[in-house]
Design a protein around this motif. Structure first.
Motif, PDB file in Angstrom:
ATOM      1  N   ASP A 216      17.373 -66.607  45.156  1.00  0.00           N
ATOM      2  CA  ASP A 216      17.219 -65.163  45.040  1.00  0.00           C
ATOM      3  C   ASP A 216      18.279 -64.533  44.145  1.00  0.00           C
ATOM      4  OD1 ASP A 216      14.885 -64.738  46.459  1.00  0.00           O
ATOM      5  OD2 ASP A 216      15.898 -64.762  48.389  1.00  0.00           O
ATOM      6  N   ALA A 217      19.443 -65.173  44.031  1.00  0.00           N
ATOM      7  CA  ALA A 217      20.473 -64.622  43.146  1.00  0.00           C
ATOM      8  C   ALA A 217      20.002 -64.660  41.694  1.00  0.00           C
ATOM      9  CB  ALA A 217      21.781 -65.399  43.309  1.00  0.00           C
ATOM     10  N   ASP A 218      19.387 -65.770  41.275  1.00  0.00           N
ATOM     11  CA  ASP A 218      18.857 -65.860  39.916  1.00  0.00           C
ATOM     12  C   ASP A 218      17.710 -64.872  39.713  1.00  0.00           C
ATOM     13  OD1 ASP A 218      20.673 -67.796  39.343  1.00  0.00           O
ATOM     14  OD2 ASP A 218      19.274 -69.468  39.446  1.00  0.00           O
ATOM     15  N   PHE A 219      16.834 -64.791  40.700  1.00  0.00           N
ATOM     16  CA  PHE A 219      15.708 -63.866  40.613  1.00  0.00           C
ATOM     17  C   PHE A 219      16.199 -62.424  40.495  1.00  0.00           C
ATOM     18  CE2 PHE A 219      12.792 -60.965  42.810  1.00  0.00           C
ATOM     19  CZ  PHE A 219      11.633 -61.151  42.080  1.00  0.00           C
ATOM     20  N   THR A 220      17.166 -62.060  41.317  1.00  0.00           N
ATOM     21  CA  THR A 220      17.694 -60.692  41.310  1.00  0.00           C
ATOM     22  C   THR A 220      18.400 -60.364  40.005  1.00  0.00           C
ATOM     23  OG1 THR A 220      17.962 -60.763  43.717  1.00  0.00           O
ATOM     24  CG2 THR A 220      19.208 -59.080  42.536  1.00  0.00           C
ATOM     25  N   PHE A 221      19.072 -61.353  39.409  1.00  0.00           N
ATOM     26  CA  PHE A 221      19.749 -61.133  38.131  1.00  0.00           C
ATOM     27  C   PHE A 221      18.746 -60.683  37.077  1.00  0.00           C
ATOM     28  CE2 PHE A 221      21.169 -62.600  33.951  1.00  0.00           C
ATOM     29  CZ  PHE A 221      22.456 -62.066  33.895  1.00  0.00           C
ATOM     30  N   GLY A 222      17.644 -61.432  36.942  1.00  0.00           N
ATOM     31  CA  GLY A 222      16.624 -61.063  35.964  1.00  0.00           C
ATOM     32  C   GLY A 222      15.947 -59.750  36.303  1.00  0.00           C
ATOM     33  N   LEU A 223      15.701 -59.532  37.600  1.00  0.00           N
ATOM     34  CA  LEU A 223      15.055 -58.290  38.017  1.00  0.00           C
ATOM     35  C   LEU A 223      15.946 -57.091  37.710  1.00  0.00           C
ATOM     36  CD1 LEU A 223      12.775 -56.773  39.399  1.00  0.00           C
ATOM     37  CD2 LEU A 223      13.805 -57.351  41.608  1.00  0.00           C
ATOM     38  N   ASP A 224      17.247 -57.230  37.936  1.00  0.00           N
ATOM     39  CA  ASP A 224      18.168 -56.134  37.635  1.00  0.00           C
ATOM     40  C   ASP A 224      18.170 -55.790  36.148  1.00  0.00           C
ATOM     41  OD1 ASP A 224      18.965 -55.567  40.210  1.00  0.00           O
ATOM     42  OD2 ASP A 224      20.735 -56.856  40.148  1.00  0.00           O
ATOM     43  N   LEU A 225      18.021 -56.802  35.302  1.00  0.00           N
ATOM     44  CA  LEU A 225      17.939 -56.523  33.866  1.00  0.00           C
ATOM     45  C   LEU A 225      16.735 -55.632  33.556  1.00  0.00           C
ATOM     46  CD1 LEU A 225      18.714 -60.004  32.226  1.00  0.00           C
ATOM     47  CD2 LEU A 225      20.244 -58.038  32.424  1.00  0.00           C
ATOM     48  N   LEU A 226      15.604 -55.951  34.186  1.00  0.00           N
ATOM     49  CA  LEU A 226      14.401 -55.148  33.964  1.00  0.00           C
ATOM     50  C   LEU A 226      14.560 -53.743  34.532  1.00  0.00           C
ATOM     51  CD1 LEU A 226      11.672 -57.821  34.818  1.00  0.00           C
ATOM     52  CD2 LEU A 226      12.289 -56.963  32.551  1.00  0.00           C
ATOM     53  N   LEU A 227      15.090 -53.643  35.730  1.00  0.00           N
ATOM     54  CA  LEU A 227      15.265 -52.331  36.350  1.00  0.00           C
ATOM     55  C   LEU A 227      16.275 -51.478  35.584  1.00  0.00           C
ATOM     56  CD1 LEU A 227      15.230 -53.355  40.123  1.00  0.00           C
ATOM     57  CD2 LEU A 227      13.342 -52.410  38.759  1.00  0.00           C
ATOM     58  N   ASP A 228      17.314 -52.117  35.033  1.00  0.00           N
ATOM     59  CA  ASP A 228      18.269 -51.384  34.195  1.00  0.00           C
ATOM     60  C   ASP A 228      17.568 -50.806  32.965  1.00  0.00           C
ATOM     61  OD1 ASP A 228      20.348 -51.896  35.907  1.00  0.00           O
ATOM     62  OD2 ASP A 228      21.225 -53.516  34.717  1.00  0.00           O
ATOM     63  N   GLY A 229      16.653 -51.593  32.399  1.00  0.00           N
ATOM     64  CA  GLY A 229      15.900 -51.104  31.245  1.00  0.00           C
ATOM     65  C   GLY A 229      15.015 -49.924  31.609  1.00  0.00           C
ATOM     66  N   ILE A 230      14.389 -49.977  32.780  1.00  0.00           N
ATOM     67  CA  ILE A 230      13.561 -48.853  33.234  1.00  0.00           C
ATOM     68  C   ILE A 230      14.429 -47.620  33.444  1.00  0.00           C
ATOM     69  CG2 ILE A 230      12.079 -48.026  35.094  1.00  0.00           C
ATOM     70  CD1 ILE A 230      11.279 -51.004  35.544  1.00  0.00           C
ATOM     71  N   GLN A 231      15.597 -47.832  34.031  1.00  0.00           N
ATOM     72  CA  GLN A 231      16.503 -46.705  34.270  1.00  0.00           C
ATOM     73  C   GLN A 231      16.960 -46.068  32.956  1.00  0.00           C
ATOM     74  OE1 GLN A 231      19.320 -47.662  37.268  1.00  0.00           O
ATOM     75  NE2 GLN A 231      20.133 -45.600  37.420  1.00  0.00           N
ATOM     76  N   ALA A 232      17.216 -46.906  31.966  1.00  0.00           N
ATOM     77  CA  ALA A 232      17.613 -46.382  30.658  1.00  0.00           C
ATOM     78  C   ALA A 232      16.465 -45.604  30.025  1.00  0.00           C
ATOM     79  CB  ALA A 232      18.057 -47.530  29.751  1.00  0.00           C
ATOM     80  N   LEU A 233      15.229 -46.095  30.177  1.00  0.00           N
ATOM     81  CA  LEU A 233      14.068 -45.392  29.636  1.00  0.00           C
ATOM     82  C   LEU A 233      13.902 -44.038  30.309  1.00  0.00           C
ATOM     83  CD1 LEU A 233      11.498 -45.336  27.889  1.00  0.00           C
ATOM     84  CD2 LEU A 233      10.309 -46.535  29.756  1.00  0.00           C
ATOM     85  N   ILE A 234      14.068 -44.005  31.639  1.00  0.00           N
ATOM     86  CA  ILE A 234      13.968 -42.732  32.356  1.00  0.00           C
ATOM     87  C   ILE A 234      15.034 -41.758  31.869  1.00  0.00           C
ATOM     88  CG2 ILE A 234      14.242 -41.649  34.622  1.00  0.00           C
ATOM     89  CD1 ILE A 234      12.994 -44.201  35.829  1.00  0.00           C
ATOM     90  N   ALA A 235      16.264 -42.258  31.649  1.00  0.00           N
ATOM     91  CA  ALA A 235      17.350 -41.400  31.176  1.00  0.00           C
ATOM     92  C   ALA A 235      17.049 -40.830  29.800  1.00  0.00           C
ATOM     93  CB  ALA A 235      18.653 -42.181  31.160  1.00  0.00           C
ATOM     94  N   ARG A 236      16.467 -41.650  28.920  1.00  0.00           N
ATOM     95  CA  ARG A 236      16.120 -41.162  27.586  1.00  0.00           C
ATOM     96  C   ARG A 236      15.028 -40.100  27.658  1.00  0.00           C
ATOM     97  NH1 ARG A 236      16.475 -46.686  26.102  1.00  0.00           N
ATOM     98  NH2 ARG A 236      14.216 -46.872  25.945  1.00  0.00           N
ATOM     99  N   ARG A 237      14.044 -40.329  28.522  1.00  0.00           N
ATOM    100  CA  ARG A 237      12.973 -39.352  28.667  1.00  0.00           C
ATOM    101  C   ARG A 237      13.497 -38.038  29.229  1.00  0.00           C
ATOM    102  NH1 ARG A 237       8.002 -39.565  26.524  1.00  0.00           N
ATOM    103  NH2 ARG A 237       7.131 -38.593  28.376  1.00  0.00           N
ATOM    104  N   GLY A 238      14.492 -38.156  30.143  1.00  0.00           N
ATOM    105  CA  GLY A 238      15.069 -36.944  30.729  1.00  0.00           C
ATOM    106  C   GLY A 238      15.860 -36.148  29.707  1.00  0.00           C
TER     107      GLY A 238
END
Length: 238
Positions: A216-238
């Motif tokens: 799960d640590a490896d899985f979460t690492f990759g998932l966090d990368l994706l979620l960070d990208g979504i968060q950055a996209l939301i910030a840009r849209r805001g």
């Protein structure tokens, strides 16, 4: 699949319903894989003639489509959680049920979501992002990306198990049960001169030390990368 069939008033009353047939087919897939799912094998399990199945499903492809939806569990409840917390749970739950039923991975590429359960997963992901500045098209693309990540991780787990089994058979060293054993085997076969960085990764346990294949640590690492990208996209849209 949606329970909206128009029942005929003519002819004998059906002796079975679609749910029983699909449950039988899923049972075969769970024990034998998709290769074992044939119209004849399903008919034998429910105790009817093969041709009689066609009163309920028009073809094997139709049966597989209904199976894929019926074997999918309900998505996690949204319960007002922040989008990031929910999508992390949503993606992990998606990965987990594909690990439990690897035959679903073979069906994922046959058709887009068309059943009530698979579409509920999509709807809940869209709902989690409803309070952001993202439009519906972006939200659908995010759900598709996270679904693809979950499927890739589940597929990787099964691929590593298969490769490990082949390596074990060749080496005769017993069963490889997880990432720790996998790293040990790689350490025995890698040439440091030909694979310098990979050898260093193995020696430093970069593959992980999990006793099972799901780390799960490896899985979460990759998932966090994706979620960070979504968060950055939301910030840009805001």
């Amino acid at each position: 699949m949606w329970g909206r069939e128009t029942e005929s008033r003519h002819g004998p009353r059906p002796s079975l319903d679609l749910a029983r047939i699909v449950d039988a087919a899923i049972g075969i897939a769970d024990s034998e894989g998709l290769a074992g799912v044939r119209m004849s094998s399903v008919a034998a399990r429910v105790g009817m003639a093969t041709m009689s199945l066609y009163r309920y499903v028009g073809s094997k492809d139709e049966l597989l489509t209904v199976m894929a939806d019926a074997a999918t569990p309900e998505p996690p409840a949204l319960d007002g959680r922040p989008w990031r917390d929910y999508l992390a749970d949503w993606t992990q739950a998606n990965r987990n049920f594909l690990v439990d039923r690897p035959w679903l991975l073979s069906l994922a590429h046959r058709t887009p979501p068309t059943g009530p359960r698979t579409l509920r997963w999509l709807d809940r992901a869209l709902a989690a992002l409803a309070g952001t500045e993202l439009d519906l098209g972006q939200r659908i693309n995010i759900a598709s990306t996270l679904t693809g990540y979950a499927a890739t991780q589940a597929s990787l787990t099964h691929s590593m198990i298969t490769v490990a089994a082949a390596t074990t058979s060749a080496a005769g060293d017993g069963s490889i049960t997880g990432l720790a054993d996998y790293g040990d085997i790689l350490g025995q076969v890698l040439d440091p001169e030909d694979y310098p960085e990979l050898t260093a990764a193995v020696r430093s346990h970069a593959f992980g030390t999990a006793e099972k294949w799901i780390d799960d640590a490896d899985f979460t690492f990759g998932l966090d990368l994706l979620l960070d990208g979504i968060q950055a996209l939301i910030a840009r849209r805001g």
